[in-house]
Design an enzyme around this catalytic site. Structure first.
Site, PDB file in Angstrom:
ATOM      1  N   LEU A   4      16.413  41.427  39.210  1.00 44.87           N
ATOM      2  CA  LEU A   4      15.897  40.183  38.637  1.00 44.87           C
ATOM      3  C   LEU A   4      15.066  40.505  37.406  1.00 44.87           C
ATOM      4  O   LEU A   4      14.006  41.135  37.494  1.00 44.87           O
ATOM      5  CB  LEU A   4      15.041  39.427  39.661  1.00 44.87           C
ATOM      6  N   CYS A  71       5.658  34.217  42.605  1.00 46.73           N
ATOM      7  CA  CYS A  71       6.934  34.838  42.257  1.00 46.73           C
ATOM      8  C   CYS A  71       7.839  34.933  43.474  1.00 46.73           C
ATOM      9  O   CYS A  71       9.053  34.709  43.386  1.00 46.73           O
ATOM     10  CB  CYS A  71       6.696  36.218  41.667  1.00 46.73           C
ATOM     11  N   GLY A  94      12.694  44.629  49.451  1.00 43.00           N
ATOM     12  CA  GLY A  94      11.971  45.830  49.856  1.00 43.00           C
ATOM     13  C   GLY A  94      10.532  45.608  50.231  1.00 43.00           C
ATOM     14  O   GLY A  94       9.728  46.540  50.168  1.00 43.00           O
ATOM     15  N   CYS A 167       3.014  40.910  38.374  1.00 41.30           N
ATOM     16  CA  CYS A 167       4.406  41.334  38.292  1.00 41.30           C
ATOM     17  C   CYS A 167       5.027  41.158  36.917  1.00 41.30           C
ATOM     18  O   CYS A 167       5.881  41.938  36.533  1.00 41.30           O
ATOM     19  CB  CYS A 167       5.229  40.612  39.345  1.00 41.30           C
TER      20      CYS A 167
END
Length: 369
Positions: A4, A71, A94, A167
């Site tokens: 992404l 997010c 993950g 992020c």
């Protein structure tokens, strides 16, 4: 496998060393090693509209947002699921977390055995549908075990450092990001207790509650010596920054606060917090930031709930004291290792702070008499 792409390198290239190419190289190398095709999915527009714009609005309003939490709920398990993930049986991520069937028939979000790396806090605003579509294959392991597996499999990421920070910022400084999008918005700096004008700030978004570093730069030279000064409150309506020398008023650890806009993963509050339940506190574990620290505590409906516009306001008390309760951040609620959901920490008003200062002054006078 899908990568992404959310970095805002096009807009911020002049401020930042873009990290996405390094991420892509690692992801590509792992995919080749596993024999899995890798496709890049550009979600920059979606990310801007659902996460970054909200982050900027929250900063403009004087709060401290947490875009990493948004997010997950709005992009990874939101827009990505709608566009791509729904064509697959599960969305595999993950995260150090577990999605397991509960006794009620609903899917539950449970902690990883690695309490330091556990990431259920970042997933606490997911919905029941999102949790049901998720699979977290590393959730039953601790970080050391994952490192061992990566070495055994000779993965290219076996020695890579853990990612840190917001992020989408990469190596970009938060203040540089804010100035790029919000610019400067000068306003008065006022002493909380006396309402005396002490100087001028560059913009409320550059300051956080409890901040001491850099305050001297926005004060008149003849006021700096009265410090140290701390940010006590921010009023976006008047664009006023309130400061104080009363350290305890803003930075003293607190054992109670309020949350609003609460998301319950099951779709409804736990027994004892539903509108039809008898009023009273419910004992839960409370976590106010990522990491191993969590507090035993209680949660109850607030008397302010009737004025919240249906957002749901709850009073939270913790068995301990925490000095990092920033408005706009999230408090997540747990029943043992099961994450129930999370709410946004509300800001204390100037009136509440003044009341605290008055109460503190009264206690000091009583001790001195």
């Amino acid at each position: 496998a899908f990568y992404l792409k959310i970095w805002l390198e096009d807009e911020l290239a002049h401020l930042n060393q873009c990290p996405w190419e390094e991420d892509w190289d690692y992801a590509s190398a792992v995919a080749r090693k596993a024999g899995v095709p890798l496709e890049a999915v550009s979600m920059q527009k979606d990310y801007w509209e659902t996460v970054v714009a909200h982050t900027i609005d929250e900063a403009r309003a004087g709060r401290t947002p947490n875009p990493d939490i948004l997010c997950n709920s709005r992009i990874k398990f939101g827009m990505f699921y709608e566009e791509v993930g729904r064509h697959f049986s599960k969305v595999i991520s993950g995260h150090y977390a577990r999605s397991v069937p509960g006794a009620s028939g609903l899917q539950e979000l449970r902690r990883s055995p690695d309490r330091v790396k556990d990431q259920t806090y970042f997933l606490s605003t997911l919905t029941q549908e999102q949790i049901s579509s998720a699979f977290f294959p590393v959730g039953d392991y601790d970080k050391a075990q994952i490192r061992d597996l990566a070495r055994d499999l000779a993965l290219p990421t076996q020695a890579r450092k853990d990612s840190q920070g917001i992020c989408f910022l990469g190596k970009l400084k938060w203040d540089d990001f804010l100035e790029h999008y919000l610019g400067q918005a000068p306003g008065e700096v006022i002493e909380l207790e006396t309402q005396k004008i002490l100087g001028q700030h560059r913009g409320l978004h550059f300051h956080t509650i409890g901040q001491r570093r850099g305050i001297g730069r926005v004060l008149r030279p003849d006021e700096i010596h009265r410090g140290p000064w701390f940010v006590a409150a921010k009023d976006p309506v008047s664009n006023t920054l309130f400061v104080t020398t009363n350290y305890d008023a803003v930075t003293a650890p607190r054992s109670s606060f309020q949350v609003e806009n609460v998301n319950w993963i099951s779709g409804s509050p736990p027994v004892g917090l539903r509108t039809e339940d008898a009023p009273g506190p419910v004992s839960l574990t409370v976590q106010v930031r990522h990491g191993p620290t969590a507090y035993p505590g209680t949660v109850r409906h607030s008397r302010d709930d009737s004025n919240s516009g249906g957002q749901g306001v709850f009073d939270v008390s913790i068995d301990g004291r925490d000095s990092g309760l920033a408005p706009g951040q999230y408090a997540a609620f747990y029943d043992e290792d099961r994450c129930l959901g999370a709410g946004v920490i509300r800001e204390r008003s100037v009136q509440e702070l003044l009341s605290f200062c008055g109460d503190q002054g009264g206690r000091s006078a009583a001790r001195g008499s």
